[in-house]
Motif scaffolding. Sequence first.
Motif, mmCIF file in Angstrom:
data_model
loop_
_atom_site.group_PDB
_atom_site.id
_atom_site.type_symbol
_atom_site.label_atom_id
_atom_site.label_comp_id
_atom_site.label_asym_id
_atom_site.label_seq_id
_atom_site.Cartn_x
_atom_site.Cartn_y
_atom_site.Cartn_z
ATOM 1 N N LYS A 4 0.808 -1.224 0.000
ATOM 2 C CA LYS A 4 0.000 0.000 0.000
ATOM 3 C C LYS A 4 0.841 1.274 0.000
ATOM 4 C CE LYS A 4 -4.002 -2.228 2.090
ATOM 5 N NZ LYS A 4 -4.581 -2.631 0.867
ATOM 6 N N ARG A 5 2.107 1.159 0.368
ATOM 7 C CA ARG A 5 2.981 2.337 0.360
ATOM 8 C C ARG A 5 3.246 2.844 -1.050
ATOM 9 N NH1 ARG A 5 8.127 0.332 3.147
ATOM 10 N NH2 ARG A 5 7.672 -1.385 1.731
ATOM 11 N N PHE A 6 2.951 2.008 -2.060
ATOM 12 C CA PHE A 6 3.176 2.375 -3.454
ATOM 13 C C PHE A 6 1.915 2.941 -4.117
ATOM 14 C CE2 PHE A 6 6.822 -0.203 -2.594
ATOM 15 C CZ PHE A 6 7.812 0.295 -3.426
ATOM 16 N N ILE A 7 0.861 3.126 -3.357
ATOM 17 C CA ILE A 7 -0.372 3.683 -3.913
ATOM 18 C C ILE A 7 -0.266 5.207 -3.874
ATOM 19 C CG2 ILE A 7 -2.879 3.879 -3.647
ATOM 20 C CD1 ILE A 7 -2.810 1.041 -2.435
ATOM 21 N N ALA A 8 -0.536 5.824 -5.016
ATOM 22 C CA ALA A 8 -0.408 7.271 -5.158
ATOM 23 C C ALA A 8 -1.419 8.018 -4.288
ATOM 24 C CB ALA A 8 -0.586 7.663 -6.622
ATOM 25 N N GLU A 9 -1.020 9.204 -3.882
ATOM 26 C CA GLU A 9 -1.882 10.061 -3.050
ATOM 27 C C GLU A 9 -3.260 10.276 -3.675
ATOM 28 O OE1 GLU A 9 0.385 13.286 -0.295
ATOM 29 O OE2 GLU A 9 0.463 13.667 -2.449
ATOM 30 N N HIS A 10 -3.287 10.522 -4.979
ATOM 31 C CA HIS A 10 -4.574 10.805 -5.622
ATOM 32 C C HIS A 10 -5.496 9.589 -5.640
ATOM 33 C CE1 HIS A 10 -2.431 9.159 -9.146
ATOM 34 N NE2 HIS A 10 -3.617 8.896 -9.626
ATOM 35 N N ARG A 11 -4.951 8.424 -5.288
ATOM 36 C CA ARG A 11 -5.763 7.211 -5.169
ATOM 37 C C ARG A 11 -5.958 6.813 -3.704
ATOM 38 N NH1 ARG A 11 -3.264 3.760 -10.107
ATOM 39 N NH2 ARG A 11 -4.482 4.771 -11.734
ATOM 40 N N GLY A 12 -5.618 7.705 -2.798
ATOM 41 C CA GLY A 12 -5.822 7.454 -1.387
ATOM 42 C C GLY A 12 -4.627 6.854 -0.661
ATOM 43 N N LEU A 15 1.878 7.687 -1.390
ATOM 44 C CA LEU A 15 2.956 7.990 -2.335
ATOM 45 C C LEU A 15 2.767 9.363 -2.980
ATOM 46 C CD1 LEU A 15 5.517 6.581 -3.563
ATOM 47 C CD2 LEU A 15 4.076 6.088 -5.542
ATOM 48 N N LYS A 16 3.718 10.225 -2.744
ATOM 49 C CA LYS A 16 3.680 11.573 -3.307
ATOM 50 C C LYS A 16 4.025 11.524 -4.795
ATOM 51 C CE LYS A 16 4.155 13.926 0.932
ATOM 52 N NZ LYS A 16 2.848 13.543 1.368
ATOM 53 N N GLU A 18 6.025 13.324 -6.594
ATOM 54 C CA GLU A 18 7.464 13.382 -6.864
ATOM 55 C C GLU A 18 8.111 12.016 -6.657
ATOM 56 O OE1 GLU A 18 10.981 14.507 -8.233
ATOM 57 O OE2 GLU A 18 9.157 15.709 -8.395
ATOM 58 N N GLN A 19 7.676 11.286 -5.639
ATOM 59 C CA GLN A 19 8.198 9.935 -5.411
ATOM 60 C C GLN A 19 7.812 9.011 -6.562
ATOM 61 O OE1 GLN A 19 6.263 9.585 -1.544
ATOM 62 N NE2 GLN A 19 8.282 9.136 -0.650
ATOM 63 N N HIS A 20 6.598 9.157 -7.053
ATOM 64 C CA HIS A 20 6.132 8.348 -8.183
ATOM 65 C C HIS A 20 7.017 8.607 -9.406
ATOM 66 C CE1 HIS A 20 2.197 6.595 -10.074
ATOM 67 N NE2 HIS A 20 3.270 6.017 -10.559
ATOM 68 N N TYR A 21 7.315 9.877 -9.653
ATOM 69 C CA TYR A 21 8.206 10.234 -10.761
ATOM 70 C C TYR A 21 9.605 9.650 -10.550
ATOM 71 C CZ TYR A 21 4.752 13.715 -12.338
ATOM 72 O OH TYR A 21 3.628 14.350 -12.799
ATOM 73 N N GLN A 22 10.073 9.683 -9.312
ATOM 74 C CA GLN A 22 11.397 9.117 -9.021
ATOM 75 C C GLN A 22 11.397 7.603 -9.234
ATOM 76 O OE1 GLN A 22 11.764 10.653 -5.037
ATOM 77 N NE2 GLN A 22 13.088 12.321 -5.706
#
Length: 153
Positions: A4-12, A15-16, A18-22
Amino acid sequence: MRDKRFIAEHRGGPLKKEQHYQLIKWACDCSEHVLPLSCEIDDRLKNALNVAELWQQGNASVGDARKASLGAITVANESSNPITILVARSIGHAVATAHMADHSLGAAWYALKATKNACKSPDAERKWQNEKLPPEIKDLVLSARKAPRFKKI
């Protein structure tokens, strides 16, 4: 089960952006590092890496990334060369990171498998991959790599 730590903020998730981009940048770096091991470098693989970069810059959609990922997986399915298959799967996961950030782990894992199949050191490759991790995602990735599915290469 997804981490769940890999789920993006916009999906609840936590993961920020910027982290997703990294994560996608790191995944592409892992894939590109093993690309020379493949004797067949298909344009669909180059396209997938390009779309991943465009997504990171905000110039491609998640749909574009998914389509490019499927193109890379098609290369894997069409090939009979084991190393090309692994490299193509690595690239497919790298670009799919735009859709689901934990695909970044798959990109690195397939890169390690490609390295091993090419009779190179997966330990040296893992060290290289770890050194490429930006500090903001290093703990996340290293702790996720401790999961049983990522331990054996």
